[in-house]
Design an enzyme around this catalytic site. Sequence first.
Site, PDB file in Angstrom:
ATOM      1  N   GLU A 119      51.456   6.658  29.145  1.00  0.00           N
ATOM      2  CA  GLU A 119      51.072   6.528  27.737  1.00  0.00           C
ATOM      3  C   GLU A 119      52.296   6.216  26.865  1.00  0.00           C
ATOM      4  O   GLU A 119      53.352   6.819  27.044  1.00  0.00           O
ATOM      5  CB  GLU A 119      50.450   7.849  27.278  1.00  0.00           C
ATOM      6  CG  GLU A 119      49.916   7.818  25.853  1.00  0.00           C
ATOM      7  CD  GLU A 119      49.391   9.182  25.409  1.00  0.00           C
ATOM      8  OE1 GLU A 119      49.724  10.192  26.048  1.00  0.00           O
ATOM      9  OE2 GLU A 119      48.627   9.212  24.419  1.00  0.00           O
ATOM     10  N   LYS A 196      42.575   4.927  22.607  1.00  0.00           N
ATOM     11  CA  LYS A 196      42.433   6.349  22.954  1.00  0.00           C
ATOM     12  C   LYS A 196      41.277   6.955  22.168  1.00  0.00           C
ATOM     13  O   LYS A 196      41.285   6.930  20.936  1.00  0.00           O
ATOM     14  CB  LYS A 196      43.745   7.045  22.624  1.00  0.00           C
ATOM     15  CG  LYS A 196      43.831   8.516  22.969  1.00  0.00           C
ATOM     16  CD  LYS A 196      45.285   9.005  22.778  1.00  0.00           C
ATOM     17  CE  LYS A 196      45.453  10.457  23.116  1.00  0.00           C
ATOM     18  NZ  LYS A 196      46.900  10.820  23.192  1.00  0.00           N
ATOM     19  N   CYS A 233      45.171   9.778  28.003  1.00  0.00           N
ATOM     20  CA  CYS A 233      45.667  11.158  27.832  1.00  0.00           C
ATOM     21  C   CYS A 233      44.609  12.212  27.496  1.00  0.00           C
ATOM     22  O   CYS A 233      43.938  12.706  28.378  1.00  0.00           O
ATOM     23  CB  CYS A 233      46.800  11.188  26.809  1.00  0.00           C
ATOM     24  SG  CYS A 233      47.793  12.705  26.954  1.00  0.00           S
TER      25      CYS A 233
END
Lengths: 384, 384
Positions: A119, A196, A233
């Site tokens: 990330e 994300k 994540c």
Amino acid sequence: MSESSFESVEKTLEAHVPEAELKELKRILYGKDLKKLILPQSAVEAAQDRDFDLQGYVFEAAPEQLRPPKIVRVGLIQNKIVLPTDAPVLDQITALHKRVGEMVEVAALCGVNIVCFQEAWTMPFAFCTREKGPWTEFAESAEEGLTTRFCKELAKKYNMVVVSPILERDEIHGGTLWNTAVVVSNSGNVLGKSRKNHIPRVGDFNESTYYMEGNTGHRVFQTQFGKIGVNICFGRHHPLNWFMYSMHGAEIIFNPSATVIALSEPMWSIEARNAAIANHCFTCAINRVGTEYFKNEFTSGDGKKAHHDLGRFYGSSYVAAPDGSRSPGLSRIRDGLLVVELDLNLNQQIADKWNFKMTGRYEMYADELTKAVQDDFKPNIVKE
Amino acid sequence: MSESSFESVEKTLEAHVPEAELKELKRILYGKDLKKLILPQSAVEAAQDRDFDLQGYVFEAAPEQLRPPKIVRVGLIQNKIVLPTDAPVLDQITALHKRVGEMVEVAALCGVNIVCFQEAWTMPFAFCTREKGPWTEFAESAEEGLTTRFCKELAKKYNMVVVSPILERDEIHGGTLWNTAVVVSNSGNVLGKSRKNHIPRVGDFNESTYYMEGNTGHRVFQTQFGKIGVNICFGRHHPLNWFMYSMHGAEIIFNPSATVIALSEPMWSIEARNAAIANHCFTCAINRVGTEYFKNEFTSGDGKKAHHDLGRFYGSSYVAAPDGSRSPGLSRIRDGLLVVELDLNLNQQIADKWNFKMTGRYEMYADELTKAVQDDFKPNIVKE
């Protein structure tokens, strides 16, 4: 033995547990025994010279009559930042390009078809500071930024799909920031981007200060080597997020991450692996490595004194399969490249065996979830 | 070391890994170090006399200013069947009542407030045979059957909530069978029942031959000691099932199960623990123990010769907490009682720390799932 000298669970087990018990222990902890992937000597030597952990494993599937094997080699790259966090921004980016570029070169020697980086791989994970500058200067256009241009070159040069998670600046929507994975096809074209979906508000992960929840849904990218999704994540903690990538057809779901020992390490081996099992697909969990120091001190909302780092990123990147097996983790301490050869036919074979999608009763859950999100939802609680 | 002499992962680690590394290894594998629960000597001796594994642990929470601790002791019971599977049905049931009854007596000595037994605890797990008789004779009324009457006595005698998963015969709906957990309040009244939501079609688990998917939804039972849900066996593989019990308010979700080594052992430690993490609640996974032999041979749909058993149930019952920590597992081989003291305040504390429900974007998923179950659903696939 401090947490920083403990390189991996697997090395500790292999050093101490006698062979007969080790086999049984590893079966219970890791599932079926994976063959090691034979990597070219040139790659092994390059990894030594360049000082990173290199491991390779094979996830096999049964032969079928009507479908040929669907073999893909996937590479996961974990790394420390290269320069101090107060070096000039462009120097930091360039140094990371160079470091990861030399790791991708080794991935190419290993025959990798799809590589994924960690990330926000072009920058320190500076969101702990809550400072806007200079960190937002690391943001780039997903389509035309320096890093995407770099990844397009890698992709063409090595005939490799590159998944490149960056801090994105979205100029056509007011210059807002996003946490975004850019997917570059092995042709060298940008295939698309995936943002994300779930943004943390935990510990030093003050990302909600910088960007909002992604608006690209659960799109899946059809590459020459298989259909992939990118769950960035914090989405790792949300089973519905993994599930929806799978419903859109992902055969491999990448989880590029940045997370530290004290926050999440005991959960790390659980969540991506559960997602592989529950969704009949492969999952690839990638975490950065090392401790990043910031010039200005910051506090962590935990009553402790101000400090200059958010703890140590513990690497331990791994791949999990739909049959519940998983690879060992990369080092907790060193940079690393994990190469896995997957036969994607395993997904359907395990789906046909376990039938989680067939037995999933999704109509019922669609109804229940629709009710549960209403303001006047009444939980079904039975009282005496 | 064969799979049958390997008693537990924890015992093997403790026997071989040096103290300094063991601490770090256990932190990574199990999360925070749990205090052992001090159990009365009378209980320890009774467990020895009665030949079952007895372990106890404490899951603590931080003190708060406005809420007192919400302490509950929960007992998980795993056991072998007692008589051969061709003994008279009533003798088998009675022998299991006696065996589990003497384990509950020890649970009472340990101060247990809520006890849960394994799936279909009054019978061998005979669904592998695909024979209807005599196995359907083990079915009982959830409200008035022999076993529920037995549990009501236990509940009153020990002031204990009893979760009793049985094969249910539902006389008021045509005498159909269900796989059902009966929840008996510590008052001795039946609080209600919860049916198995997801029915397997895998390996020897031919349960779909006997009963259908449950129709009791995700109701949660408000007991004196906390709100509980019961996710029976195969529902463990379905993250949405755990999730929906949690959305209805469950603080503890029990997962009474029956599963064998070759089918699922590497997945066992992952799924219930992932559910505790993802849903900010406690989960209790219970599996039966031992190998059950059936008089008539049967095949397993795997090309192998007919045989008389479906493999060994591996026990390993454990409790997982919302902070990602978990208890050690009970024995893989022996009957066992796991006693855990939980402070249910931990659920909200971890929810406030991690915010998975707050960041869950459930409106988005309700919409997406509603679309995904439509016949004309078009997956979002990006192509070059």
